[in-house]
Scaffold this active site. Sequence first.
Site, PDB file in Angstrom:
ATOM      1  N   LYS A 146       0.904  -1.341   0.151  1.00  0.00           N
ATOM      2  CA  LYS A 146      -0.046  -0.059  -0.091  1.00  0.00           C
ATOM      3  C   LYS A 146       0.926   1.221  -0.026  1.00  0.00           C
ATOM      4  O   LYS A 146       1.982   1.121   0.550  1.00  0.00           O
ATOM      5  CB  LYS A 146      -0.999   0.079   1.183  1.00  0.00           C
ATOM      6  CG  LYS A 146      -2.033   0.999   1.235  1.00  0.00           C
ATOM      7  CD  LYS A 146      -3.262   0.257   0.461  1.00  0.00           C
ATOM      8  CE  LYS A 146      -4.277   1.302   0.210  1.00  0.00           C
ATOM      9  NZ  LYS A 146      -5.426   0.847  -0.445  1.00  0.00           N
ATOM     10  N   ASP A 186      -6.961   4.421  -4.478  1.00  0.00           N
ATOM     11  CA  ASP A 186      -7.663   4.593  -3.472  1.00  0.00           C
ATOM     12  C   ASP A 186      -8.334   5.775  -3.188  1.00  0.00           C
ATOM     13  O   ASP A 186      -8.335   6.563  -4.139  1.00  0.00           O
ATOM     14  CB  ASP A 186      -6.405   4.014  -2.597  1.00  0.00           C
ATOM     15  CG  ASP A 186      -7.280   3.797  -1.028  1.00  0.00           C
ATOM     16  OD1 ASP A 186      -7.941   2.888  -1.020  1.00  0.00           O
ATOM     17  OD2 ASP A 186      -7.045   4.524   0.218  1.00  0.00           O
ATOM     18  N   THR A 229     -15.273  -2.633  -7.610  1.00  0.00           N
ATOM     19  CA  THR A 229     -15.226  -2.681  -5.817  1.00  0.00           C
ATOM     20  C   THR A 229     -16.637  -2.802  -5.618  1.00  0.00           C
ATOM     21  O   THR A 229     -17.195  -3.607  -4.700  1.00  0.00           O
ATOM     22  CB  THR A 229     -14.198  -1.721  -5.239  1.00  0.00           C
ATOM     23  OG1 THR A 229     -12.976  -1.626  -5.709  1.00  0.00           O
ATOM     24  CG2 THR A 229     -14.224  -1.926  -3.829  1.00  0.00           C
TER      25      THR A 229
HETATM   26  P1  NDP Z   1     -13.181   7.924  -2.867  1.00  0.00           P
HETATM   27  O1  NDP Z   1     -11.838   8.932  -2.687  1.00  0.00           O
HETATM   28  O2  NDP Z   1     -13.510   7.711  -4.263  1.00  0.00           O
HETATM   29  O3  NDP Z   1     -14.313   8.160  -1.953  1.00  0.00           O
HETATM   30  C1  NDP Z   1     -13.977   8.465  -0.467  1.00  0.00           C
HETATM   31  C2  NDP Z   1     -15.705   8.789   0.046  1.00  0.00           C
HETATM   32  O4  NDP Z   1     -15.415   8.581   1.397  1.00  0.00           O
HETATM   33  C3  NDP Z   1     -15.789  10.083  -0.389  1.00  0.00           C
HETATM   34  O5  NDP Z   1     -17.425  10.309  -0.568  1.00  0.00           O
HETATM   35  C4  NDP Z   1     -15.283  10.985   0.952  1.00  0.00           C
HETATM   36  O6  NDP Z   1     -16.005  12.105   0.956  1.00  0.00           O
HETATM   37  C5  NDP Z   1     -15.419  10.097   1.885  1.00  0.00           C
HETATM   38  N1  NDP Z   1     -14.454  10.220   2.814  1.00  0.00           N
HETATM   39  C6  NDP Z   1     -13.186  10.150   2.761  1.00  0.00           C
HETATM   40  N2  NDP Z   1     -12.571  10.058   3.873  1.00  0.00           N
HETATM   41  C7  NDP Z   1     -13.415  10.518   4.692  1.00  0.00           C
HETATM   42  C8  NDP Z   1     -13.328  10.998   6.047  1.00  0.00           C
HETATM   43  N3  NDP Z   1     -12.329  10.814   6.850  1.00  0.00           N
HETATM   44  N4  NDP Z   1     -14.690  10.970   6.739  1.00  0.00           N
HETATM   45  C9  NDP Z   1     -15.865  11.048   6.067  1.00  0.00           C
HETATM   46  N5  NDP Z   1     -15.828  10.721   4.689  1.00  0.00           N
HETATM   47  C10 NDP Z   1     -14.875  10.306   4.161  1.00  0.00           C
HETATM   48  O7  NDP Z   1     -12.431   6.584  -2.197  1.00  0.00           O
HETATM   49  P2  NDP Z   1     -12.946   5.142  -2.794  1.00  0.00           P
HETATM   50  O8  NDP Z   1     -14.298   5.023  -2.816  1.00  0.00           O
HETATM   51  O9  NDP Z   1     -12.188   4.438  -3.793  1.00  0.00           O
HETATM   52  O10 NDP Z   1     -12.522   4.405  -1.157  1.00  0.00           O
HETATM   53  C11 NDP Z   1     -13.250   4.158  -0.387  1.00  0.00           C
HETATM   54  C12 NDP Z   1     -12.889   3.136   0.761  1.00  0.00           C
HETATM   55  O11 NDP Z   1     -12.890   1.822   0.082  1.00  0.00           O
HETATM   56  C13 NDP Z   1     -11.800   3.230   1.201  1.00  0.00           C
HETATM   57  O12 NDP Z   1     -11.578   2.711   2.642  1.00  0.00           O
HETATM   58  C14 NDP Z   1     -10.611   2.542   0.449  1.00  0.00           C
HETATM   59  O13 NDP Z   1      -9.454   2.044   0.776  1.00  0.00           O
HETATM   60  C15 NDP Z   1     -11.734   1.375   0.205  1.00  0.00           C
HETATM   61  N6  NDP Z   1     -11.231   0.620  -0.967  1.00  0.00           N
HETATM   62  C16 NDP Z   1     -11.385   1.066  -2.561  1.00  0.00           C
HETATM   63  C17 NDP Z   1     -11.214   0.366  -3.465  1.00  0.00           C
HETATM   64  C18 NDP Z   1     -11.408   1.052  -4.803  1.00  0.00           C
HETATM   65  O14 NDP Z   1     -11.169   0.007  -5.792  1.00  0.00           O
HETATM   66  N7  NDP Z   1     -11.594   2.361  -4.939  1.00  0.00           N
HETATM   67  C19 NDP Z   1     -10.987  -1.011  -3.232  1.00  0.00           C
HETATM   68  C20 NDP Z   1     -10.978  -1.523  -1.943  1.00  0.00           C
HETATM   69  C21 NDP Z   1     -11.089  -0.800  -1.089  1.00  0.00           C
HETATM   70  P3  NDP Z   1     -15.026  13.686   0.568  1.00  0.00           P
HETATM   71  O15 NDP Z   1     -15.203  13.584  -1.037  1.00  0.00           O
HETATM   72  O16 NDP Z   1     -15.839  14.549   1.381  1.00  0.00           O
HETATM   73  O17 NDP Z   1     -13.730  13.325   1.132  1.00  0.00           O
END
Ligand code: NDP
Length: 468
Positions: A146, A186, A229
């Site tokens: 990572k 990510d 995902t």
């Molecule tokens: P994105 O950056 O596309 O979206 C993240 C979302 O979560 C946004 O809506 C963001 O809101 C919100 N968010 C992020 N940080 C916080 C926080 N501290 N508090 C509240 N809301 C938060 O990320 P992904 O959708 O790609 O990833 C989401 C999760 O899934 C993560 O844990 C990631 O590690 C996991 N994951 C992702 C994969 C992928 O293929 N994308 C694969 C496997 C796991 P805002 O825009 O306001 O920050």
Amino acid sequence: MSNAKKTTTAKKAAPKKAAKKSYVDEVIELVISQNPSEPEFHQAVKEVLNSLRPVVEANEEKFRRDAVLERIVNPERQIKFRVPWVDDNGQVQVNTGYRVQFNSAIGPYKGGIRLHPSVNLGIIKFLGFEQIFKNSLTGLPIGGGKGGSDFDPKGKSDREIMAFCQSFMTELCKYIGADTDVPAGDIGTGAREIGFMFGQYKRIRGVFEGVLTGKGLSYGGSLARTQATGYGLLYMTEEMLKSNGKKLKGKTCAVSGSGNVAIYAIEKAIQLGAKPVTCSDSTGWIYDPEGIDVDLLKEVKEVNRARLTEYAAKRPSAQYHDKAKEGTNQWEIKVDIALPCATQNELNIDDAKKLVANGVMAVCEGANMPTTLEATEYFQKKKVYFVPGKAANAGGVATSALEMSQNSERLSWSFEEVDAKLKGIMVNIFHNLDNAARKYGFDGNYVVGANIAGFEKVVDAMNAQGIV
Ligand code: NDP
């Protein structure tokens, strides 16, 4: 009989021998003492090692002699570097970059790059550690790693994003490659960032190879990777419910997040006949009793890169809630299924109690470790089906591995072909972890099942390769 008499006639209890600490407890203590100030990493190690007790206890002597657990909790390599870049005002900014190459027993390191101000070494280590088992569970030949940086992409111009990504890759390119370490997206790293990083890698190393996944379709990306995902999460949720004699169709879902995972989880949930009624971002959350309009959500988040207030403004049935002002979140809505898809530790014990009081039947994690340990244990105690992220969100990395395969054979597969493979992989992962849980007498405990199924393959490969 008086108390005094009782005392004088009572047999003296033999001094108790201090109970020997179990190997798992010893290693958990070691991790905490050797990695202070890394609470997320401690949390992930505790969660994994505690659930591996049945396997470790059955092999304790051998595992101790081979220091299996000490090796698995220590990254093979961790790289920390300076990332200087120039902002639009001509000011030099300096961020910190990380890549943790955790375990390569079953294949090249694989895991995303997180760009978020909260990133530190402990967070990258927790994610890298979890990635080992997740990647193993997919059944594909990928090790665990990572990376990331404390850079905040929010509010930056495209030129600033490019400047950061180029500087980040100028250093990172020394340590990665199609056969050594293949990063992906990510939080904060989407197609735009991957494109800038890929361009810089190619420029410096002079090779066009599958060194990153999540690439654009015009230069080696895989169809269905964007959706993978979220779609995978729903394929697994459906299979888990089916194997418990339940149906996904007709169920209401609370989803958190509105990024890549959340959007495509919502899309697939709708396609499979469920009704997602919430989504969120870091400032607010939406309750839309008529069901989330996924096309509008995509327009707001993927095209306009705007806040959820814009969704509420355009959708009469939606209610917008400001998290900070109200101190509320989407877990208070009465739903059948909760799908946390935003970030780590976003669902705590109070949230869990509300969901259970409202009759939730299943929690399947789209994000990495979104549920606290306490909340996880509460769900399990209350017999809520709980599928951990390392299994439920493995569709992303599995499809990344399919992207690597396509790059290696210099071919592209159709959307349907990749999606069918993804579905097959998710169904397979579920049955592997379900069987692993049963084998050790933990029927229905998918946390134990996922960790054991992921761990056994990695340990087998580590043993075969000697002490390295
Ligand atoms: P994105 O950056 O596309 O979206 C993240 C979302 O979560 C946004 O809506 C963001 O809101 C919100 N968010 C992020 N940080 C916080 C926080 N501290 N508090 C509240 N809301 C938060 O990320 P992904 O959708 O790609 O990833 C989401 C999760 O899934 C993560 O844990 C990631 O590690 C996991 N994951 C992702 C994969 C992928 O293929 N994308 C694969 C496997 C796991 P805002 O825009 O306001 O920050």
